[in-house]
Design a protein around this motif. Structure first.
Motif, PDB file in Angstrom:
ATOM      1  N   ALA A 139       1.369  -1.100  -0.350  1.00 51.78           N
ATOM      2  CA  ALA A 139       0.230   0.197  -0.114  1.00 51.78           C
ATOM      3  C   ALA A 139       0.941   1.086   0.178  1.00 51.78           C
ATOM      4  O   ALA A 139       0.703   2.186  -0.335  1.00 51.78           O
ATOM      5  CB  ALA A 139      -0.690  -0.119   1.937  1.00 51.78           C
ATOM      6  N   ASN A 140       1.659   1.352   1.010  1.00 52.64           N
ATOM      7  CA  ASN A 140       3.214   2.583   0.880  1.00 52.64           C
ATOM      8  C   ASN A 140       3.752   2.581  -0.058  1.00 52.64           C
ATOM      9  O   ASN A 140       3.730   3.606  -0.911  1.00 52.64           O
ATOM     10  CB  ASN A 140       3.607   2.626   2.245  1.00 52.64           C
ATOM     11  CG  ASN A 140       3.158   2.525   3.043  1.00 52.64           C
ATOM     12  OD1 ASN A 140       2.354   4.124   3.660  1.00 52.64           O
ATOM     13  ND2 ASN A 140       2.855   1.711   4.184  1.00 52.64           N
ATOM     14  N   ALA A 141       3.552   1.484  -0.592  1.00 54.89           N
ATOM     15  CA  ALA A 141       4.943   1.832  -1.878  1.00 54.89           C
ATOM     16  C   ALA A 141       3.743   1.765  -2.875  1.00 54.89           C
ATOM     17  O   ALA A 141       4.428   2.624  -4.645  1.00 54.89           O
ATOM     18  CB  ALA A 141       5.801   0.292  -2.594  1.00 54.89           C
ATOM     19  N   GLY A 193       2.040   4.399  -3.052  1.00 58.46           N
ATOM     20  CA  GLY A 193       1.538   6.012  -2.549  1.00 58.46           C
ATOM     21  C   GLY A 193       0.464   5.467  -1.633  1.00 58.46           C
ATOM     22  O   GLY A 193      -0.852   6.965  -1.646  1.00 58.46           O
ATOM     23  N   GLN A 194      -0.557   4.670  -1.083  1.00 58.21           N
ATOM     24  CA  GLN A 194      -1.664   4.748  -0.564  1.00 58.21           C
ATOM     25  C   GLN A 194      -0.919   4.176   1.602  1.00 58.21           C
ATOM     26  O   GLN A 194       0.146   3.919   1.547  1.00 58.21           O
ATOM     27  CB  GLN A 194      -2.111   3.316  -0.420  1.00 58.21           C
ATOM     28  CG  GLN A 194      -3.339   3.469  -2.057  1.00 58.21           C
ATOM     29  CD  GLN A 194      -3.503   1.850  -1.682  1.00 58.21           C
ATOM     30  OE1 GLN A 194      -4.175   1.947  -1.225  1.00 58.21           O
ATOM     31  NE2 GLN A 194      -3.669   1.633  -3.206  1.00 58.21           N
ATOM     32  N   ASN A 195      -1.311   5.433   1.906  1.00 58.23           N
ATOM     33  CA  ASN A 195      -0.950   5.585   3.279  1.00 58.23           C
ATOM     34  C   ASN A 195      -1.209   4.548   4.279  1.00 58.23           C
ATOM     35  O   ASN A 195      -2.436   3.662   4.087  1.00 58.23           O
ATOM     36  CB  ASN A 195      -1.113   6.855   4.563  1.00 58.23           C
ATOM     37  CG  ASN A 195      -0.870   8.033   3.455  1.00 58.23           C
ATOM     38  OD1 ASN A 195       0.514   7.862   3.655  1.00 58.23           O
ATOM     39  ND2 ASN A 195      -1.006   8.894   3.805  1.00 58.23           N
ATOM     40  N   SER A 196      -0.516   3.595   5.030  1.00 60.83           N
ATOM     41  CA  SER A 196      -1.016   2.056   5.530  1.00 60.83           C
ATOM     42  C   SER A 196       0.052   2.304   6.830  1.00 60.83           C
ATOM     43  O   SER A 196       1.050   2.787   6.947  1.00 60.83           O
ATOM     44  CB  SER A 196      -1.190   1.003   4.929  1.00 60.83           C
ATOM     45  OG  SER A 196      -0.995   0.032   5.823  1.00 60.83           O
ATOM     46  N   SER A 197      -0.039   1.916   7.870  1.00 60.62           N
ATOM     47  CA  SER A 197       0.652   2.202   9.219  1.00 60.62           C
ATOM     48  C   SER A 197       1.630   0.730   9.371  1.00 60.62           C
ATOM     49  O   SER A 197       0.969  -0.528   8.487  1.00 60.62           O
ATOM     50  CB  SER A 197      -0.201   1.945  10.295  1.00 60.62           C
ATOM     51  OG  SER A 197      -1.714   2.244  10.490  1.00 60.62           O
ATOM     52  N   ILE A 198       2.856   1.332   9.242  1.00 59.78           N
ATOM     53  CA  ILE A 198       4.153  -0.269   9.813  1.00 59.78           C
ATOM     54  C   ILE A 198       4.688   0.523  11.191  1.00 59.78           C
ATOM     55  O   ILE A 198       5.037   1.454  11.045  1.00 59.78           O
ATOM     56  CB  ILE A 198       4.587  -0.154   8.066  1.00 59.78           C
ATOM     57  CG1 ILE A 198       5.865  -0.850   8.165  1.00 59.78           C
ATOM     58  CG2 ILE A 198       5.118   1.239   8.347  1.00 59.78           C
ATOM     59  CD1 ILE A 198       5.786  -1.516   7.268  1.00 59.78           C
ATOM     60  N   LYS A 199       5.141  -0.624  11.753  1.00 56.96           N
ATOM     61  CA  LYS A 199       6.091  -1.198  12.888  1.00 56.96           C
ATOM     62  C   LYS A 199       7.205  -1.505  12.436  1.00 56.96           C
ATOM     63  O   LYS A 199       7.602  -1.973  12.241  1.00 56.96           O
ATOM     64  CB  LYS A 199       4.895  -1.488  14.250  1.00 56.96           C
ATOM     65  CG  LYS A 199       5.785  -1.258  14.960  1.00 56.96           C
ATOM     66  CD  LYS A 199       4.966  -2.644  16.286  1.00 56.96           C
ATOM     67  CE  LYS A 199       5.330  -4.160  15.932  1.00 56.96           C
ATOM     68  NZ  LYS A 199       4.360  -4.532  17.428  1.00 56.96           N
ATOM     69  N   GLY A 200       8.082  -0.498  12.216  1.00 61.22           N
ATOM     70  CA  GLY A 200       9.617  -0.482  12.191  1.00 61.22           C
ATOM     71  C   GLY A 200       8.980  -0.863  10.713  1.00 61.22           C
ATOM     72  O   GLY A 200       9.457  -0.387   9.974  1.00 61.22           O
ATOM     73  N   VAL A 201       9.884  -2.269  10.362  1.00 56.26           N
ATOM     74  CA  VAL A 201       9.380  -3.376   9.267  1.00 56.26           C
ATOM     75  C   VAL A 201       8.869  -4.362   9.495  1.00 56.26           C
ATOM     76  O   VAL A 201       8.671  -5.564   8.634  1.00 56.26           O
ATOM     77  CB  VAL A 201      11.338  -3.820   9.101  1.00 56.26           C
ATOM     78  CG1 VAL A 201      12.038  -2.367   9.044  1.00 56.26           C
ATOM     79  CG2 VAL A 201      11.788  -5.074   9.786  1.00 56.26           C
ATOM     80  N   ASP A 202       7.900  -3.841  10.474  1.00 57.06           N
ATOM     81  CA  ASP A 202       6.633  -4.786  10.141  1.00 57.06           C
ATOM     82  C   ASP A 202       5.708  -4.692  10.043  1.00 57.06           C
ATOM     83  O   ASP A 202       5.069  -4.049  10.289  1.00 57.06           O
ATOM     84  CB  ASP A 202       6.758  -5.388  11.832  1.00 57.06           C
ATOM     85  CG  ASP A 202       8.137  -6.293  12.661  1.00 57.06           C
ATOM     86  OD1 ASP A 202       8.427  -7.312  12.124  1.00 57.06           O
ATOM     87  OD2 ASP A 202       8.422  -5.988  13.915  1.00 57.06           O
ATOM     88  N   ALA A 203       4.951  -5.932   9.831  1.00 62.30           N
ATOM     89  CA  ALA A 203       3.644  -5.316   9.687  1.00 62.30           C
ATOM     90  C   ALA A 203       2.592  -4.943  10.010  1.00 62.30           C
ATOM     91  O   ALA A 203       2.691  -5.838  11.171  1.00 62.30           O
ATOM     92  CB  ALA A 203       2.441  -6.314   8.469  1.00 62.30           C
ATOM     93  N   VAL A 204       1.390  -3.440  10.103  1.00 65.86           N
ATOM     94  CA  VAL A 204       0.604  -3.267  10.631  1.00 65.86           C
ATOM     95  C   VAL A 204      -1.036  -3.790   9.516  1.00 65.86           C
ATOM     96  O   VAL A 204      -0.628  -3.559   8.379  1.00 65.86           O
ATOM     97  CB  VAL A 204      -0.057  -2.519  11.433  1.00 65.86           C
ATOM     98  CG1 VAL A 204      -0.986  -1.968  11.615  1.00 65.86           C
ATOM     99  CG2 VAL A 204       1.934  -1.921  12.268  1.00 65.86           C
ATOM    100  N   GLU A 205      -2.347  -4.700  10.033  1.00 65.75           N
ATOM    101  CA  GLU A 205      -3.310  -4.995   8.941  1.00 65.75           C
ATOM    102  C   GLU A 205      -3.280  -3.654   8.267  1.00 65.75           C
ATOM    103  O   GLU A 205      -3.426  -2.675   8.877  1.00 65.75           O
ATOM    104  CB  GLU A 205      -4.000  -5.341   9.144  1.00 65.75           C
ATOM    105  CG  GLU A 205      -3.614  -7.123   9.910  1.00 65.75           C
ATOM    106  CD  GLU A 205      -3.395  -8.233   8.944  1.00 65.75           C
ATOM    107  OE1 GLU A 205      -3.898  -7.713   7.663  1.00 65.75           O
ATOM    108  OE2 GLU A 205      -2.712  -8.782   8.983  1.00 65.75           O
ATOM    109  N   ALA A 206      -3.272  -3.495   6.772  1.00 68.96           N
ATOM    110  CA  ALA A 206      -4.118  -2.524   6.126  1.00 68.96           C
ATOM    111  C   ALA A 206      -5.231  -2.486   5.615  1.00 68.96           C
ATOM    112  O   ALA A 206      -5.698  -3.840   5.304  1.00 68.96           O
ATOM    113  CB  ALA A 206      -3.162  -3.374   4.476  1.00 68.96           C
ATOM    114  N   ALA A 207      -5.805  -1.709   5.676  1.00 73.23           N
ATOM    115  CA  ALA A 207      -6.989  -1.568   5.768  1.00 73.23           C
ATOM    116  C   ALA A 207      -7.842  -1.461   4.456  1.00 73.23           C
ATOM    117  O   ALA A 207      -7.133  -1.744   3.163  1.00 73.23           O
ATOM    118  CB  ALA A 207      -8.088  -0.024   6.293  1.00 73.23           C
ATOM    119  N   GLY A 208      -8.944  -2.496   4.110  1.00 75.32           N
ATOM    120  CA  GLY A 208      -9.657  -2.681   2.692  1.00 75.32           C
ATOM    121  C   GLY A 208      -9.696  -4.255   2.411  1.00 75.32           C
ATOM    122  O   GLY A 208      -8.902  -4.897   2.847  1.00 75.32           O
ATOM    123  N   ASN A 209      -9.541  -4.122   0.892  1.00 78.22           N
ATOM    124  CA  ASN A 209      -9.619  -5.888   0.178  1.00 78.22           C
ATOM    125  C   ASN A 209      -7.773  -5.719  -0.041  1.00 78.22           C
ATOM    126  O   ASN A 209      -7.547  -5.169  -0.606  1.00 78.22           O
ATOM    127  CB  ASN A 209     -10.650  -6.011  -0.320  1.00 78.22           C
ATOM    128  CG  ASN A 209     -10.337  -7.047  -1.394  1.00 78.22           C
ATOM    129  OD1 ASN A 209      -9.837  -7.653  -2.488  1.00 78.22           O
ATOM    130  ND2 ASN A 209     -11.868  -8.145  -1.026  1.00 78.22           N
TER     131      ASN A 209
END
Length: 270
Positions: A128-130, A132-148
């Motif tokens: 998502a971030n790559a 151009g959509q903003n999505s939460s991320i913690k360090g280099v670990d994933a945080v669930e992205a919203a949406g399908n």
């Protein structure tokens, strides 16, 4: 695509022993090299500016991983990537932690703008971030992205001009037209540092022997996930350390019958 094609590609990797040039992060180098050897590929990690272009042009695939970024490595990635593009070598990109800091986001954007990327692989937040959509991320670990996730993979593939692989509980592959879902894997993979990074390099190995990037990506996910399931079965509840060793063994010993027995995927669209 049929499951039998995946086992045939696995044998093709083992027979051809493709050279996979990795510019990856310091945390995962050993595991990545051992995993590529186990699957039947030939790993090389060449970071020096003086040889990055020469190594990339003779490789079967180039894998760029920005897990531990330095300006020197970024320059090496760009040198190698441009050489790979000039010589028809597929470039696989793992934008580790993109969105966590401005530097990571800017670096990912630069790589995507300056290089022709065949396949990009990341978790949902990274993709998502790559794109151009903003999505939460913690360090280099994933945080669930919203949406399908499937819609994200499809839109990101169109935006980035690359086959997009999103890994998670269910893995998704899209080229912007077709969408595939892969249901293989095991939660213990999330407890082994570098499991995602190794997967990106395994995608590189299959891309070296298969021109269709969608087929190469789907095959990689099925093979990788099947090996993880077998490793988890063999180690029971012993934990990630035992699992990591057995996972390498499973990649090495994985048979055509195993792929056809464990493999689980579906074409969702296209």
């Amino acid at each position: 695509m049929k499951i039998q094609e995946f086992s045939s590609l696995l044998e093709k990797v083992r027979e051809s022993n493709p050279l996979v040039h990795n510019i990856t992060n310091v945390v995962v180098t050993n595991f990545t090299a051992n995993g590529l050897l186990a699957i039947g590929a030939s790993p090389v990690m060449a970071y020096a500016h003086e040889e990055a272009a020469d190594m990339a042009k003779i490789a079967g695939a180039l894998v760029l991983n920005m897990g531990t970024l330095t300006e020197k490595e970024v320059k090496s990635m760009l040198i190698a990537g441009k050489s790979a593009n000039q010589h028809g070598v597929p470039v696989i990109f793992d934008p580790v932690g993109v969105g966590a800091t401005a530097y990571r986001t800017e670096t990912a954007k630069r790589i995507l703008e300056e290089l022709d990327i065949a396949i990009i692989r990341g978790n949902a937040a990274e993709i998502a971030n790559a794109a151009g959509q903003n999505s939460s991320i913690k360090g280099v670990d994933a945080v669930e992205a919203a949406g399908n996730t499937s819609e994200l993979a499809e839109s990101a593939a169109k935006e980035l001009g690359a086959v997009t692989v999103i890994t998670g509980k269910q893995d998704i592959v899209s080229d912007g037209r077709s969408i595939y879902a892969i249901n293989n894997g095991h939660p213990l993979l999330t407890k082994v540092t570098g499991a995602g990074c190794l997967l990106t390099s395994i995608i590189g190995a299959f891309s070296a022997v298969e021109k269709d990037p969608v087929k190469a990506a789907v095959t990689s996910l099925v093979v990788y996930g099947s090996a993880a399931e077998i490793a988890a079965e063999k180690t029971g509840g012993k934990g990630p350390g035992t699992f990591q060793i057995e996972f390498l063994n499973s990649l090495y010993n994985l048979s055509a019958a195993d792929v056809e027995s464990y493999g689980s995927f579906e074409k969702m669209i296209g």
